[in-house]
Design a protein around this motif. Sequence first.
Motif, PDB file in Angstrom:
ATOM      1  N   VAL A  69       0.970  -1.085   0.178  1.00  0.00           N
ATOM      2  CA  VAL A  69      -0.035  -0.069   0.127  1.00  0.00           C
ATOM      3  C   VAL A  69       1.010   1.170   0.084  1.00  0.00           C
ATOM      4  N   TYR A  70       2.034   1.214   0.885  1.00  0.00           N
ATOM      5  CA  TYR A  70       2.816   2.388   0.973  1.00  0.00           C
ATOM      6  C   TYR A  70       3.536   2.578  -0.541  1.00  0.00           C
ATOM      7  N   TRP A  71       3.945   1.430  -1.054  1.00  0.00           N
ATOM      8  CA  TRP A  71       4.681   1.591  -2.536  1.00  0.00           C
ATOM      9  C   TRP A  71       3.856   2.061  -3.220  1.00  0.00           C
ATOM     10  N   THR A  72       2.313   1.621  -3.333  1.00  0.00           N
ATOM     11  CA  THR A  72       1.496   2.404  -4.090  1.00  0.00           C
ATOM     12  C   THR A  72       1.279   3.847  -4.110  1.00  0.00           C
ATOM     13  N   LEU A  73       1.488   4.169  -2.719  1.00  0.00           N
ATOM     14  CA  LEU A  73       1.259   5.654  -2.410  1.00  0.00           C
ATOM     15  C   LEU A  73       2.591   6.405  -2.890  1.00  0.00           C
ATOM     16  N   ALA A  74       3.546   5.603  -2.730  1.00  0.00           N
ATOM     17  CA  ALA A  74       4.863   6.554  -3.267  1.00  0.00           C
ATOM     18  C   ALA A  74       4.777   6.381  -4.607  1.00  0.00           C
ATOM     19  N   LEU A  75       4.228   5.546  -5.482  1.00  0.00           N
ATOM     20  CA  LEU A  75       3.931   5.594  -6.933  1.00  0.00           C
ATOM     21  C   LEU A  75       3.198   6.884  -7.210  1.00  0.00           C
ATOM     22  N   VAL A  76       1.949   6.717  -6.429  1.00  0.00           N
ATOM     23  CA  VAL A  76       0.940   8.053  -6.813  1.00  0.00           C
ATOM     24  C   VAL A  76       1.876   9.360  -6.556  1.00  0.00           C
ATOM     25  N   ALA A  77       2.538   9.347  -5.373  1.00  0.00           N
ATOM     26  CA  ALA A  77       3.433  10.776  -5.295  1.00  0.00           C
ATOM     27  C   ALA A  77       4.138  10.976  -6.290  1.00  0.00           C
ATOM     28  N   ALA A  78       4.910  10.079  -6.748  1.00  0.00           N
ATOM     29  CA  ALA A  78       5.879  10.200  -7.857  1.00  0.00           C
ATOM     30  C   ALA A  78       5.235  10.793  -9.018  1.00  0.00           C
ATOM     31  N   VAL A  79       4.117  10.155  -9.316  1.00  0.00           N
ATOM     32  CA  VAL A  79       3.573  10.601 -10.644  1.00  0.00           C
ATOM     33  C   VAL A  79       2.846  11.977 -10.362  1.00  0.00           C
ATOM     34  N   ASN A  80       2.481  12.378  -9.297  1.00  0.00           N
ATOM     35  CA  ASN A  80       1.880  13.485  -8.953  1.00  0.00           C
ATOM     36  C   ASN A  80       2.967  14.490  -8.957  1.00  0.00           C
ATOM     37  N   PHE A  81       4.407  14.072  -8.495  1.00  0.00           N
ATOM     38  CA  PHE A  81       5.371  15.085  -8.485  1.00  0.00           C
ATOM     39  C   PHE A  81       5.641  15.471  -9.834  1.00  0.00           C
ATOM     40  N   GLY A  82       5.672  14.548 -10.920  1.00  0.00           N
ATOM     41  CA  GLY A  82       5.998  14.657 -12.336  1.00  0.00           C
ATOM     42  C   GLY A  82       4.670  15.788 -13.035  1.00  0.00           C
ATOM     43  N   TYR A  83       3.503  15.455 -12.585  1.00  0.00           N
ATOM     44  CA  TYR A  83       2.529  16.448 -12.948  1.00  0.00           C
ATOM     45  C   TYR A  83       2.870  17.638 -12.537  1.00  0.00           C
ATOM     46  N   PHE A  84       3.271  18.035 -11.213  1.00  0.00           N
ATOM     47  CA  PHE A  84       3.493  19.443 -10.830  1.00  0.00           C
ATOM     48  C   PHE A  84       4.789  19.890 -11.513  1.00  0.00           C
ATOM     49  N   LEU A  85       5.770  19.204 -11.804  1.00  0.00           N
ATOM     50  CA  LEU A  85       6.877  19.675 -12.631  1.00  0.00           C
ATOM     51  C   LEU A  85       6.445  20.192 -13.803  1.00  0.00           C
ATOM     52  N   VAL A  86       5.554  19.501 -14.634  1.00  0.00           N
ATOM     53  CA  VAL A  86       5.265  19.991 -15.805  1.00  0.00           C
ATOM     54  C   VAL A  86       4.354  21.181 -15.767  1.00  0.00           C
TER      55      VAL A  86
END
Length: 541
Positions: free
Chosen positions: A500-517
């Motif tokens: 579950v935490y790794w899934t949340l980390a993946l969600v956070a990483a994708v969201n970080f990429g969205y923020f960078l764009v």
Amino acid sequence: MAMSATSSNLIVYLISKYNVRTIDAAQISNIVRGCMQLAPVLGAALSDAYFGCYPVVAAGVAISLLSFLVFTLTATFPSLRPPPCAAASPPRQRQPPSAIQAAVLYAAVCLLAVGNGGTRYNAATLGADQFVGGEERRRGRDAFFSWYFVCLYASYMAGDTALVYVQDSVSWALGFGVCVATTGLGLVALVAGSRYYRRPVSKGSPFTALARVVVAAARKATLTSTSLARMQYYHGSGRDTDHAPTPSERFRFLNRAAMIAAGETDPCDGSVAKPWRLCTVREVEDLKSLVRVLPLWSSGILVSMTVNAQVSLTVLQALTMDRALAPRFVVPAASMTVTVLAAFILFAALFDRLVAPLWERLTGGRKLTPLRRVGLGHALNVASMAVAALVERRRIRLARAAHSHGHAAGGPAAAAALPMSALWLVAQLAVTGAEEALHLPGNTALFYQEFPATLRSTATAMPPLFIAVGAYLSTAFVDVVRRATGWLPDDLNRSRLDRVYWTLALVAAVNFGYFLVCAITYRYNNVADCDGKANQIPDDK
């Protein structure tokens, strides 16, 4: 402090004093928390549109004081509560509160939410309004937001520890009485400084002006390019329109709202004759600035979702671990989350003195702008979820070993706390606190800076809005995980919480990429950008 203690301990008060069933009390508490996050948005809108910050803050503190007075009455007079029942009594045998008792209680709860809506972030706007003009003033304002959140989170810590202890272990009446006293002192302090405050005057509802831009642009949607080329832009009456800037090229369709068609202005003074067909260039640009910042705002929703999910799951982890700090002192599982507040206070307090100067030295003098501060918060959000997954992996390994040993010994498996200290959870919570110390003040400063001047209170209320949305999404996320996978059974020692935490980390990483764009394509409206180049609204570079 009073707000935090009362909202955090509301579920206990409902169960212990009003005989409310556990699940019902949890549902009521969740609804109240959601309302307390959304109410500041409404309070900010009223402040921007009609009253200004100071009257709304003063009214909010006064309403909060009234709320705690009612809570104190409910705790003092037994007639305002149902008869007490033994803790072991079946739920069906517990007498629920009468209609009058429930009405008094929920009146206090409603006043609590309304008071919070008037104070929490309007107070931030009121403080920021005292800083005007110049780069030094801007830096002072950004520092103010950091210290505002330091004080806010320090009050959360005091409320969730000392004041909750007084309510639970000493007396509910005394605990609510302390709430009355502290809120009364807050009201006195606010009023005592009233003659010194700078109070920008409200100029009517800014939301009406924004809506007029959309309607006016839509009404001119059928105009041909030839007709548009002949039109002039409207900058308001009594202005030198020959030297006034033209609107920016972004969202060019909205520029139609500021183009003057026949009969839309008064021939005598040049004022608007048809306000829902013609707007000023300034009003068009205000709407554009709001639309441009919304993608950055939306990136905060998933940050809030991951943090809320992590904090609630961390409490469940702590319940299975060794929480003893001394032979006779065991840390309550829920108190582990105070680590987030402590880390927030420490990191935010050090930010202006240590982090920002260090950043400028390492980057050759480049300023740590609000946008970059938020970006660092996103990076720490990913790190926090990864640390949580690694810690949980170790906990699960120990849980499985204890389970195997229990079966081998012929006894119950994992009947006692795992041989793993709950202090292992401090690392992930500390990183989360540091992330919020970057994310929340950074977003507040960004929105205050980039929103139109008529929407400053609404700007500071935008963070609690994405926090509220993220809180509801975290509940939905956990529910989906439980339904779609076998990762979260009732026995946490048999779970795969690490996944579950790794899934949340993946969600956070994708969201970080969205923020960078969003951040790379964003240009500041109201100040020079990080490289010192001016970004004025009319300039589309």
